[in-house]
Design an enzyme around this catalytic site. Structure first.
Site, PDB file in Angstrom:
ATOM      1  N   HIS A 174      -8.866  -2.091  -4.965  1.00 51.45           N
ATOM      2  CA  HIS A 174      -8.451  -2.819  -4.281  1.00 51.45           C
ATOM      3  C   HIS A 174      -6.798  -3.225  -4.713  1.00 51.45           C
ATOM      4  CE1 HIS A 174      -5.844  -2.482  -0.332  1.00 51.45           C
ATOM      5  NE2 HIS A 174      -5.541  -3.591  -0.705  1.00 51.45           N
ATOM      6  N   HIS A 214      -0.300 -11.965  -5.174  1.00 57.88           N
ATOM      7  CA  HIS A 214       1.029 -11.015  -5.254  1.00 57.88           C
ATOM      8  C   HIS A 214       1.740 -11.632  -4.991  1.00 57.88           C
ATOM      9  CE1 HIS A 214      -0.516  -7.606  -2.545  1.00 57.88           C
ATOM     10  NE2 HIS A 214      -1.123  -7.775  -1.544  1.00 57.88           N
ATOM     11  N   HIS A 272       0.288  -1.057  -0.051  1.00 55.35           N
ATOM     12  CA  HIS A 272       0.379   0.027   0.606  1.00 55.35           C
ATOM     13  C   HIS A 272       0.797   1.310   0.130  1.00 55.35           C
ATOM     14  CE1 HIS A 272      -3.827  -2.532   2.169  1.00 55.35           C
ATOM     15  NE2 HIS A 272      -3.154  -2.867   0.826  1.00 55.35           N
ATOM     16  N   ASP A 274      -3.162  -2.874  -5.272  1.00 61.22           N
ATOM     17  CA  ASP A 274      -1.641  -3.323  -5.214  1.00 61.22           C
ATOM     18  C   ASP A 274      -0.504  -3.709  -5.856  1.00 61.22           C
ATOM     19  OD1 ASP A 274      -2.498  -4.332  -1.536  1.00 61.22           O
ATOM     20  OD2 ASP A 274      -3.913  -6.010  -2.230  1.00 61.22           O
TER      21      ASP A 274
END
Length: 301
Positions: free
Chosen positions: A233, A260, A75, A237
């Site tokens: 969101h 991720h 973030h 990321d």
């Protein structure tokens, strides 16, 4: 176009999402060509931001060195990357970046409080020259494609009435990032939060720093900030994860149910072959420099 750092040091105190302990963090200006550097003041360890220092991507992006880690950096990096900051020292006294409200809007405010300073050396960017892709057997995919612009496309699908199928297209500018991406919060399902806490994670997670869902609805009393806050969101990321390239990316990022872990594999895949990319000097590459000038000119910081 010149490299950027912040104009002055700024500090913030918050809690970590997974450990739930107080964290003090300071952002400090750095000189040209220094890059983004993390420093664990409690351990005396410096960890440069680079792909080689990524040690975990299961629940967050985690970097480490000599057994010392800094977790949940995505973030902060998303905001740093969005504001075009090339050189920065992040001084932190624990192993996790503060989660704030679960979005990156607090970090945008912190950067604007610090101000942005242009340095003497020209800014460099990484331009995608060939399409690279990571896919999984269950249909997840992350891709980087050539483009003269900076674009993020994301698609998600959850079997949940509050999420369902969502798509979002983000054509980069600081202003668009602040308004449409930075405010989107991380999210989790109640049963997952309960499990994570049972194994010592998500100790700092609450409805003050995440969207929490049960089997049928969003539990946060204030509701959502956007109808499609979840996919926004995911783009937040992804922007943070692409910061691991070490340069702002010129190209198109496209994902279906990305993560991720897949983003980390994608950055590694891009760098596997030098013909996949080009490091460009924005003092010389006029077309790409114009993209950045337009993106940065819409907001005064």
């Amino acid at each position: 176009m010149k490299q950027r750092t912040i104009a002055k040091s700024v500090e913030i105190v918050g809690i970590g999402l997974h450990k739930g302990v107080p964290v003090k963090m300071k952002l400090e200006p750095l000189e040209e060509d220094a890059g983004i550097i993390f420093y664990r003041v409690d351990a005396g360890i410096t960890i440069p931001l680079c792909i080689e220092n990524v040690v975990d991507t299961k629940m967050a992006t985690v970097i480490g060195k000599d057994g010392i880690v800094i977790s949940t950096i995505e973030h902060l990096l998303s905001a740093v990357y969005a504001y075009g900051i090339d050189n920065l020292r992040v001084v932190i006294d624990n192993d996790e970046v503060p989660v704030l409200d679960g979005s990156s809007s607090g970090y945008c405010m912190l950067i604007e409080e610090a101000g942005i300073k242009e340095l003497n050396k020209s800014k460099k960017a990484i331009k995608v020259k060939k399409e690279v892709e990571i896919t999984t057997e269950d249909g997840k995919r992350v891709t980087l494609k050539p483009s003269n612009r900076i674009i993020y496309d994301f698609q998600i699908a959850f079997d949940h009435p509050s999420i369902g199928e969502q798509n979002f297209h983000f054509d980069y500018s600081i202003n668009e990032y602040k308004e449409n991406i930075s405010r989107a919060r991380t999210f989790g399902f109640l049963h997952e939060v309960q499990y994570l806490r049972s194994i010592g994670l998500a100790q700092g997670g609450s409805m003050e720093n995440a969207i929490v869902l049960d089997q049928s609805k969003v539990l946060n009393p204030e509701g959502l900030r956007f109808d499609d806050e979840f996919v926004r969101h995911k783009i937040l990321d992804a922007i943070g994860d692409m910061a691991l390239l070490g340069y702002t990316m010129v190209g198109e990022y496209d994902a279906v149910a990305g993560s991720h872990h897949l983003n980390h594999l994608l950055t590694k895949e891009l760098y596997k072959d030098a013909s996949n990319y080009e490091i460009i000097d924005l003092e010389e590459a006029s077309e790409e420099a114009e993209v950045f000038e337009l993106a940065y000119s819409k907001v005064e910081v």
